[in-house]
Design an enzyme around this catalytic site. Structure first.
Site, PDB file in Angstrom:
ATOM      1  CD  GLU A  41      -4.562  -5.857   2.650  1.00  0.00           C
ATOM      2  OE1 GLU A  41      -5.308  -5.127   3.323  1.00  0.00           O
ATOM      3  OE2 GLU A  41      -3.330  -5.833   2.727  1.00  0.00           O
ATOM      4  CD  GLU A  46      -3.128  -0.939   2.174  1.00  0.00           C
ATOM      5  OE1 GLU A  46      -3.099   0.024   2.967  1.00  0.00           O
ATOM      6  OE2 GLU A  46      -4.070  -1.742   2.118  1.00  0.00           O
TER       7      GLU A  46
HETATM    8  C1  LIG Z   1     -10.163  -1.062   6.552  1.00  0.00           C
HETATM    9  C2  LIG Z   1      -9.165  -2.115   6.873  1.00  0.00           C
HETATM   10  O1  LIG Z   1      -9.451  -3.092   7.492  1.00  0.00           O
HETATM   11  N1  LIG Z   1      -7.937  -1.887   6.410  1.00  0.00           N
HETATM   12  C3  LIG Z   1      -6.863  -2.798   6.641  1.00  0.00           C
HETATM   13  C4  LIG Z   1      -6.666  -3.694   5.470  1.00  0.00           C
HETATM   14  O2  LIG Z   1      -5.609  -4.550   5.742  1.00  0.00           O
HETATM   15  C5  LIG Z   1      -4.364  -3.949   6.050  1.00  0.00           C
HETATM   16  C6  LIG Z   1      -3.400  -5.026   6.366  1.00  0.00           C
HETATM   17  O3  LIG Z   1      -2.365  -5.030   5.462  1.00  0.00           O
HETATM   18  C7  LIG Z   1      -4.511  -3.040   7.215  1.00  0.00           C
HETATM   19  O4  LIG Z   1      -3.312  -2.438   7.502  1.00  0.00           O
HETATM   20  C8  LIG Z   1      -5.576  -2.043   6.901  1.00  0.00           C
HETATM   21  O5  LIG Z   1      -5.719  -1.173   7.970  1.00  0.00           O
END
Ligand SMILES: CC(=O)N[C@H]1CO[C@H](CO)[C@@H](O)[C@@H]1O
Ligand SMILES: *[C@@H]1O[C@H](CO)[C@@H](O)[C@H](O)[C@H]1NC(C)=O
Ligand SMILES: *[C@@H]1O[C@H](CO)[C@@H](O)[C@H](O)[C@H]1NC(C)=O
Ligand SMILES: *[C@@H]1O[C@H](CO)[C@@H](O)[C@H](O)[C@H]1NC(C)=O
Length: 829
Positions: free
Chosen positions: A255, A184
């Site tokens: 994700e 990310e």
């Molecule tokens: C909204 C949410 O749950 N975001 C998460 C998605 O997954 C990543 C893990 O890599 C989290 O860091 C995010 O906060």
């Protein structure tokens, strides 16, 4: 006939994706449509499961349940800070044994996506970076600079070499078909200006130079270099993802948040199975060929592994809950979705899509390979209105906000809004064998400045002080007052004020606990204020300053700070006294932690006193023993009457608890904590609790956890219960159990239905565990359910109207009928 039977078994074979790993090398490539494994296009259904978030004894069962849920791919991060806690010292033991975890996935015949990060976020302490990385001179995390890229490359190389040595990549015969570098990065890239762009290119080239036998991905990286696939993270990638940044890259969703992780102080979070299913079906309707559930099983943040304020329980709302139990209907509804998509596989992967927009809300997507396969998605995007859509001469009913999947362009085998699978709810039951706990306690001494060797004029910064070896550090100072310095009226008290950069603190004056203050995940800093009693002569102010996990996200993570910063006493005769520069003593950790009072050996080092009657001390250790609870159900410990601290069983950390931080709904965010069965012996298990501020251990309870409350909530409109499929020429023929079969219920394990707790045929409402009768209810509802189900492991309750009421006596003939039942399963005696 022999030929068609063989054909059928071939079809079933490819549908079930029983990819037996004969350790044969598999090439992995991709094109604009999908990943291509061993020359075959693949639909990939993936789930995130993190090896350190459960004991290794749980791995086989969790992976098996993921496979039964229709997954063929498991995604995991590699967690740098657990593998290299001290620079150059590696740990791959127990639940840190990533190689063993990957081999278990391979043994069960699933693929792996390896996300090496090394920055992983993941609600994990410092986003996976070890503490020592912060102390590398002149380092800037996640940007182009020599110190960082040197260490990132060194670590990445170590991980990749380990995987290569163990032959875990697909071209070597292993299960890893994809790898991820960074994580990310688009969220922070701008903060690093030119060095951000340079870093992305460097990271991409570094990754492929280490190994180029499998494709590399970058999630949330819209400008990923040409040889890297950029992927989507989020809740609704079908709507938000603009697609990969090149025509030859497939559309992948790395994700898909199955809920929302919780931080202490948060209210509960839900994400409905219908909503997840809708997003995934839409994504596949729009060229998607891989989805990953983040998380499929969240597990537990044992020890001090979670990032700032994140609860010990992680993604309990996932299809497998924290205890590894099926969360229904989420688990089954997604399994059914995977089955429907897999039935459409040939059309999806080799057909050509056409989209027909019927009106603003209705869309038909057809994937067709001329003369052979055809699959269709019918979408109704309206949030409240159902619709009927005409498709190839037939009418199809489409509930609101739903997608129907037709793997043969004729038969609806699945609708995202229509749940036919069973529901369940979770029960925590006090253990019989582990009840009546007898406690002993040991109270820590609150130190004075003379007992603390590390001195400094003003309080030291907390992260640098603890170096993340403990959540705690003591700070203490002493001040002399004359009688004339103190307020004359006894009802007017001076006020101690501590401005802290985070995360929490407990304050003590002359050894007495006076109060607790804390920030939260969004605003870590806070100001603590409390009236205090001072005496003429020397007074001691002691502060137990705390971190609750290091931050895991944002730019410049290496430049974050915590701890007390400005300290004053207000309301003295001379006004406010600033004691920030009054000379402070410091010490990292608390005594019991250093002596390991939670271990068998350590516990012998102090004198414990039996707890008789109410107790409520700060910085107090409690100890008890218990027998392993009856049966095989998973276990929890209920901590709702305690306040904040840590727990251990037989020396294994269960993580942090924090019951005194209430959510806006007035409840602790988490008060049951998982005790893995793997931590227990048959008898004499030692539970140790370190309580920071107060609380009575008398209310701590060891519980068994089950999902023996099962429900079914179905309406007259539902897709058939398809048992299997036969292929006849270019068509599928559904072998349905019986188009009118109704509600199916099955008890977990080999249990039987011992009670029908609720049954209503009409318009009942509510959710499993809390069903209520509506305005229309057939008087025979209970009787039919009991006749069909009592004493059985599984049963089917019909939904035909005639069974409940004669047509002339039906009290509400004009509504779509719903059947809702709730049953209690138990062991047969
Ligand atoms: C909204 C949410 O749950 N975001 C998460 C998605 O997954 C990543 C893990 O890599 C989290 O860091 C995010 O906060
Ligand atoms: C860190 O940066 C400063 C200023 O650029 C420089 O003087 C110093 O030598 C650097 N330290 C190391 C260890 O590279
Ligand atoms: C899906 O792929 C087809 C063919 O490559 C393309 O024409 C279409 O625009 C894509 N649809 C979406 C939503 O990206
Ligand atoms: C579907 O509806 C949502 C709002 O509920 C909207 O944000 C989205 O853009 C719509 N999608 C399409 C394809 O119309």
């Amino acid at each position: 006939m022999a030929i068609s039977n063989r054909l059928l078994s071939l079809v079933l074979f490819s549908l079930m994706v029983t990819c037996a790993f004969a350790e044969k090398p598999r090439g992995v490539t991709y094109d604009g449509r999908s990943m291509i494994v061993n020359g075959e296009r693949e639909l990939l259904f993936s789930g995130s499961i993190h090896y350190p978030r459960m004991p290794p004894q749980m791995w086989p069962d969790i992976i098996r349940k993921a496979k039964e849920g229709g997954l063929n791919l498991i995604q995991t991060y590699v967690f740098w800070n657990i593998h290299e806690p001290v620079q150059g010292q590696f740990n791959f033991e127990g639940n840190y044994d990533v190689v063993k975890f990957i081999k278990e996935i391979a043994r069960q015949g699933l693929y792996v996506t390896l996300r090496i990060g090394p920055y992983i976020e993941a609600e994990w302490n410092q986003g996976g970076f070890p503490y020592w990385l912060r102390e590398v001179p002149n380092i800037t995390f996640r940007s182009y600079n020599e110190p960082f890229i040197y260490h990132m490359k060194k670590y990445s190389e170590m991980v990749i070499d380990l995987m290569k040595k163990e032959k875990l990549f697909a071209p070597q015969g292993g299960p890893i078909i994809m790898a991820q570098i960074e994580n990310e990065y688009n969220n922070v890239q701008l903060a690093y200006r030119d060095n951000g762009k340079k870093y992305v290119e460097w990271a991409a080239n570094m990754a492929t130079s280490l190994y180029d036998g499998v494709p590399w991905i970058m999630c949330k990286q819209k400008d990923a270099p040409p040889h890297i696939i950029n992927t989507c993270n989020g809740r609704h990638c079908a709507d938000t993802f603009k697609g990969p940044n090149g025509p030859n890259k497939p559309s992948l969703w790395t994700e898909n948040w199955t809920a929302q992780y919780r931080t202490f102080g948060d209210p509960p979070s839900q994400r409905a199975a219908e909503d997840i299913a809708f997003s995934v079906a839409r994504f596949f309707a729009k060229n998607g060929t891989l989805t990953n559930y983040y998380m499929y099983y969240g597990g537990t943040n044992y020890g001090r592994t979670s990032s700032s304020f994140v609860t010990t329980r992680y993604y309990d709302e996932a299809p497998l809950d924290e205890f590894g139990l099926f969360r229904e209907p989420k688990w089954s509804h997604l399994r059914d979705l995977h089955r429907a998509l897999r039935l459409s596989r040939r059309a999806l992967l080799w057909g050509t899509p056409t989209v027909q927009k019927v009106n603003r809300d209705i869309e038909i997507t057809i994937y067709e390979k001329k003369g052979s396969d055809c699959a269709a998605f019918l979408t109704n995007n309206h949030t409240t209105n159902p619709a009927t859509v005409k498709f190839r001469g037939k009418d199809y009913y489409l509930p609101e906000k739903s997608v129907s999947i037709l793997p043969d362009c004729k038969t609806v085998v699945y609708n995202t809004q229509t749940i036919v699978s069973q529901h369940n709810s979770r029960n925590f039951v006090a253990s019989e064998k582990a009840k009546g706990l007898k406690w002993e306690k040991y109270q820590e001494k609150v130190p004075t400045i003379s007992e603390l060797s590390l001195k400094n004029r003003e309080p030291l910064e907390l992260y640098t002080l603890t170096k993340d070896t403990s959540d705690y550090a003591w700070y203490s100072t002493s001040i002399k007052f004359d009688r004339h310095d103190l307020p004359m009226r006894p009802d007017i008290l001076p006020v101690l004020q501590i401005a802290s950069m985070g995360h929490a603190l407990a304050a003590f004056v002359n050894g007495e606990y006076i109060g607790f203050g804390h920030g939260n995940n969004i605003e870590k800093s806070f100001v603590f204020q409390k009236p205090i009693v001072l005496k003429p002569g020397t007074n001691t102010i002691s502060i137990l300053a705390e971190t609750v996990g290091f931050p895991n996200s944002g730019a410049y993570m290496e430049k974050r700070f915590a701890g007390p910063r400005a300290i004053t006493i207000q309301g003295l005769m001379a006004g406010t006294l600033d004691i920030t520069q009054n000379d402070w003593g410091h010490e990292v950790g608390v005594f019991g932690e250093k002596e390991q009072l939670f271990s068998e050996e350590g516990a012998k080092k102090v004198k414990w006193t039996p707890v008789t009657g109410p107790t409520n001390g700060a910085v107090t250790w409690y100890k008890t023993t218990f027998e392993a609870p009856e049966g095989n159900n998973p276990l929890a410990v209920k901590m709702d009457k305690m306040q904040k601290g840590m727990m251990w069983v037989n020396g294994n950390s269960l993580g942090r608890y924090w019951s005194s931080f209430l959510s806006p709904l007035g409840q602790p965010t988490q008060f049951e904590y998982h005790i893995p069965r793997a931590f227990l012996k048959p008898t004499d298990n030692v539970l140790v609790v370190f309580e920071e501020t107060g609380g009575n251990p008398a209310d701590i309870e060891i519980q068994t956890v089950n999902r023996d409350t099962i429900c079914s909530i179905i309406t007259e409109y539902h897709p058939p219960n398809v048992k299997s499929w036969e292929r006849s020429g270019t068509n599928f023929v559904a072998i349905v159990e019986d188009l009118k079969t109704g509600a199916h219920l099955t008890c977990p394990d080999d249990k039987i239905i011992e009670k029908v707790e609720f049954a209503s045929y009409g318009n009942p409402d509510g959710a499993c565990g809390n069903l209520i009768v509506g305005t229309c209810n057939s008087a025979k509802s209970m009787q039919v359910a009991e006749e069909k189900c009592l004493g059985k492991n599984s049963c089917t309750i019909p939904i035909e109207r005639e069974i409940y009421d004669e047509p002339s006596k039906d009290p509400c003939p004009d509504i779509f009928k719903t059947l809702a039942v709730q049953m209690k399963c138990g062991n047969k005696n």
